[in-house]
Write a protein that holds these residues in place. Structure first.
Motif, short mmCIF file in Angstrom:
data_model
loop_
_atom_site.label_atom_id
_atom_site.label_comp_id
_atom_site.label_asym_id
_atom_site.label_seq_id
_atom_site.Cartn_x
_atom_site.Cartn_y
_atom_site.Cartn_z
N VAL A 152 0.87 -1.18 0.00
CA VAL A 152 0.00 0.00 0.00
C VAL A 152 0.91 1.23 0.00
N TRP A 153 0.78 2.08 -1.02
CA TRP A 153 1.56 3.31 -1.05
C TRP A 153 0.65 4.50 -0.75
N LEU A 154 1.05 5.32 0.21
CA LEU A 154 0.32 6.54 0.49
C LEU A 154 1.23 7.69 0.06
N ASP A 155 0.78 8.44 -0.93
CA ASP A 155 1.57 9.55 -1.44
C ASP A 155 2.98 9.09 -1.83
N GLY A 156 3.06 7.90 -2.43
CA GLY A 156 4.35 7.41 -2.92
C GLY A 156 5.19 6.66 -1.92
N GLN A 157 4.73 6.59 -0.63
CA GLN A 157 5.54 5.88 0.36
C GLN A 157 4.84 4.61 0.82
N ASP A 158 5.59 3.53 0.91
CA ASP A 158 5.05 2.26 1.40
C ASP A 158 4.75 2.43 2.89
N ILE A 159 3.46 2.30 3.27
CA ILE A 159 3.11 2.61 4.66
C ILE A 159 3.64 1.57 5.65
N TRP A 160 4.08 0.42 5.17
CA TRP A 160 4.59 -0.59 6.10
C TRP A 160 6.11 -0.61 6.16
N SER A 161 6.76 0.33 5.44
CA SER A 161 8.23 0.29 5.39
C SER A 161 8.84 0.85 6.68
N ASP A 162 8.04 1.60 7.46
CA ASP A 162 8.58 2.26 8.65
C ASP A 162 7.43 2.43 9.65
N LYS A 163 7.73 2.20 10.94
CA LYS A 163 6.67 2.28 11.95
C LYS A 163 6.03 3.67 11.99
N LYS A 164 6.87 4.70 11.81
CA LYS A 164 6.36 6.07 11.85
C LYS A 164 5.38 6.31 10.71
N LEU A 165 5.71 5.76 9.55
CA LEU A 165 4.84 5.95 8.39
C LEU A 165 3.49 5.27 8.61
N THR A 166 3.51 4.09 9.27
CA THR A 166 2.26 3.39 9.55
C THR A 166 1.37 4.26 10.43
N ARG A 167 1.99 4.84 11.48
CA ARG A 167 1.21 5.68 12.38
C ARG A 167 0.71 6.94 11.66
N GLN A 168 1.58 7.50 10.82
CA GLN A 168 1.18 8.67 10.02
C GLN A 168 -0.03 8.35 9.15
N ALA A 169 -0.02 7.11 8.59
CA ALA A 169 -1.10 6.71 7.68
C ALA A 169 -2.45 6.76 8.39
N ARG A 170 -2.45 6.45 9.70
CA ARG A 170 -3.71 6.49 10.47
C ARG A 170 -4.30 7.89 10.48
N PHE A 171 -3.40 8.90 10.50
CA PHE A 171 -3.89 10.28 10.58
C PHE A 171 -4.17 10.86 9.19
N ARG A 172 -3.35 10.46 8.22
CA ARG A 172 -3.53 11.03 6.87
C ARG A 172 -4.70 10.38 6.13
N VAL A 173 -4.99 9.13 6.50
CA VAL A 173 -6.15 8.45 5.92
C VAL A 173 -7.15 8.24 7.06
N GLY A 174 -8.20 9.05 7.10
CA GLY A 174 -9.18 8.96 8.18
C GLY A 174 -10.20 7.89 7.84
N LEU A 175 -10.44 6.97 8.77
CA LEU A 175 -11.38 5.88 8.51
C LEU A 175 -12.57 5.97 9.46
N VAL A 176 -13.76 6.11 8.88
CA VAL A 176 -15.00 6.10 9.68
C VAL A 176 -15.61 4.72 9.51
N PHE A 177 -15.70 3.97 10.62
CA PHE A 177 -16.23 2.61 10.55
C PHE A 177 -17.74 2.60 10.40
N GLN A 178 -18.26 1.39 10.14
CA GLN A 178 -19.72 1.22 10.14
C GLN A 178 -20.26 1.49 11.53
N TYR A 179 -21.41 2.08 11.62
CA TYR A 179 -22.02 2.43 12.91
C TYR A 179 -21.00 3.05 13.86
N PRO A 180 -20.38 4.15 13.46
CA PRO A 180 -19.30 4.72 14.28
C PRO A 180 -19.79 5.27 15.61
N GLU A 181 -21.12 5.45 15.75
CA GLU A 181 -21.63 6.01 17.02
C GLU A 181 -21.35 5.08 18.20
#
Lengths: 268, 287
Positions: B66-95
């Motif tokens: 998975v590349w986010l903005d050209g960077q492999d999100i699993w190549s570095d722990k920091k990038l993985t955490r960054q991906a959580r903030f740069r890609v916002g995920l709203v789950f089903q029934y988020p309430e």
């Protein structure tokens, strides 16, 4: 991560063990545990282990699943082993440094205790792996029915147990979902001090409790809508009946317990 | 231009090595450009929700990248955490994930985890609340005192407050009444316009995806079955129906009209239908 919890998990199948009456299996487990405590020698343990392996084999449960279930017990096992190792003073002294004394008796006792715990847990796993929660509670209710005479609410107790078992996977799934949702908002459960990590649990526990109460409410309504009113006069869709293979199982169980008892009598 | 998100040969297997093992994603590849509004449709169990969780690094693909903005999100722990903030995920029934004492605190949970300053958190919370149409006075009440639709909007605001470049929503309108649905879809469009954000929306409503999105991904049996504009996808109505999906009602009507010999093009929104009908009324009708 949480999906690895195997407590109360049922592996559907159609082996002889799966088809045994749940009461038979419950009684057999109790008999096996008794035999484990009767056995005093490695010969006895060997016999019991052989029996357990044989039953696992015909149950078609992958041995991997049982090993996986035992993993969380490593700490308890180590604790028991260490206690027995250091506090048994029998036989030849192997190590004697400062306050630590290890004897041959201690090594023997520690190994035996570990074997006993491992076999005990494995046989109960075998029970829950091969018996669906519903037939397990049916069996329990039937076995405990004599207690109704002294006004023990047996049906209600087993119903509660059945519901609890039924909701373990649901709640695990729910926890998983809530954890993912909070992680998506940057929650961190793996790093930080003990206090920070405990605090990090609040965003999971609050929604989990709310949803557990909501589910309990919904279940109560659904049961009331179906006119559920407890055990009195309630009939069963699946009547429990002993078959020929149950008799065979009882025979094997009786033989095993007798064999272990005889071995002990001869000091083996 | 570099795509904001790109996935290649994504495979994901659940419960590997148990009797419950099953493949949730099977060599899925696609790229998404900045500012696109992508709809994701598929039958229940087709792998949509699993796919969404791969995109922000919640689930690690069994194989694939998975590349986010050209960077492999699993190549570095920091990038993985960054991906959580740069890609916002709203789950089903988020309430069901709300937990704080007040709406304000709940929306602030995400920005706080990002380590922002107090003022910045305050600005983001108020802005996110206004995106989803919550009033200032509602910020101070307990989220559990709100109605279902309002709770949902609080939960969505909680993700929007992180100001993600890509906002992914898993069935954001499930279980809401028509007014609530329209409001939420409006909120999403407003956020997209204000922040030039990329949106991905999983939905079972063909009408919603037809009206809102400029591209559709169709998942079927863990595989990416179609990828194209709503026109192109809905033109393959029979294949969609075979997958257990449907097409917008207005498209069904127009396909039927076409079969009857009327000179109409395939449409998938009410506006297009009106345009077609007005053209027909203009004198070219020969039915």
């Amino acid at each position: 991560m949480l999906k690895d919890i195997t407590l109360g998990q049922f592996f559907p199948g159609n082996s002889v063990i799966h088809r045994l009456d749940p009461r038979t299996k419950l009684i057999m487990v109790v008999a096996y545990i008794v035999a484990l405590f009767v056995a005093q020698s490695w010969v006895g343990y060997g016999l019991l282990l052989a029996f357990l392996l044989w039953v696992i084999r015909i149950s078609t449960i992958p041995p991997k699943a049982i090993v996986r279930g035992l993993k969380p017990l490593v700490m308890i096992l180590l604790f028991t082993a260490v206690l027995n190792l250091f506090f048994t003073r029998e036989g030849m002294v192997l190590v004697d440094v400062w306050i630590i004394t290890i004897t041959t008796g201690g090594v023997n006792r520690a190994a035996m205790m570990m074997a006993r715990i491992l076999m005990l847990i494995s046989c109960t796993f075998l029970l829950t792996y091969t018996t669906s929660p519903i037939s397990l509670t049916d069996g329990l209710e039937s076995l405990m029915s004599p207690l109704k005479r002294i006004r023990v609410p047996v049906h209600e107790l087993t119903m509660m147990m059945c519901i609890a078992l039924r909701f373990i996977p649901t709640l695990i799934e729910e926890t998983d979902k809530i954890m993912s949702a909070q992680k998506a908002r940057g929650a961190d459960f793996e790093n930080g001090s003990l206090v920070e990590r405990a605090k990090a649990l609040i965003p999971i526990l609050v929604p989990l409790f709310i949803s557990a109460f909501r589910r309990a409410d919904e279940l109560a309504t659904a049961m009331e809508c179906r006119c559920y009113q407890g055990g009195d006069g309630r009939t069963k869709m699946k009547l429990l009946r002993y078959h020929r293979h149950d008799m065979t199982a009882f025979g094997c169980g009786a033989l095993l317990v007798c064999a272990v008892a005889v071995l002990r009598y001869f000091g083996l | 231009m570099r795509p904001i998100l790109e996935v290649k040969d994504l495979n994901y297997i659940y419960s590997a090595g148990t009797p419950f093992e099953h493949k949730a994603l099977d060599s899925v590849s696609f790229r998404i450009d900045r500012g696109e509004f992508v709809g994701v449709i598929g039958h229940t169990g087709s792998g949509k929700s699993t796919l969404m969780q791969q995109l922000n690094g919640l689930l690690k693909p069994t194989t694939g990248t998975v590349w986010l903005d050209g960077q492999d999100i699993w190549s570095d722990k920091k990038l993985t955490r960054q991906a959580r903030f740069r890609v916002g995920l709203v789950f089903q029934y988020p309430e069901y994930q709300l937990f704080e004492e007040t709406v304000y605190k709940d929306i602030a949970f995400g920005p706080k985890n990002m380590g922002l300053s107090g003022e910045e958190i305050d600005r983001r919370v108020r802005e996110a609340a206004s995106f989803v149409g919550l009033t200032q006075s509602q910020l101070e009440v307990s989220p559990f005192d709100l109605s279902g639709g309002q709770k949902r909007r609080v939960a969505i605001a909680g993700v929007i407050a992180m100001e993600p470049e890509v906002l992914i929503l898993d069935e954001p309108t499930a279980g809401l009444d028509p007014v609530g649905r329209a409001e939420i879809l409006g909120n999403i469009a407003a956020y997209r316009q204000a922040k030039n954000a990329t949106i991905m929306m999983v939905s079972h409503s063909m009408e919603d995806v037809a009206r809102m999105t400029d591209r559709l991904l169709v998942l079927n049996g863990a595989k990416l079955a179609m990828d194209g504009s709503p026109e192109a996808v809905f033109a393959r109505a029979e294949e969609l129906i075979a997958m257990g999906l449907s097409i917008p009602q207005v498209t069904q009507v127009f396909l039927h009209l076409k079969k009857m010999g009327l000179n109409v093009e395939t449409v998938y929104t009410i506006d297009q239908a009106v345009a077609q009908l007005t053209r027909l009324k203009g004198g070219q009708c020969h039915a």
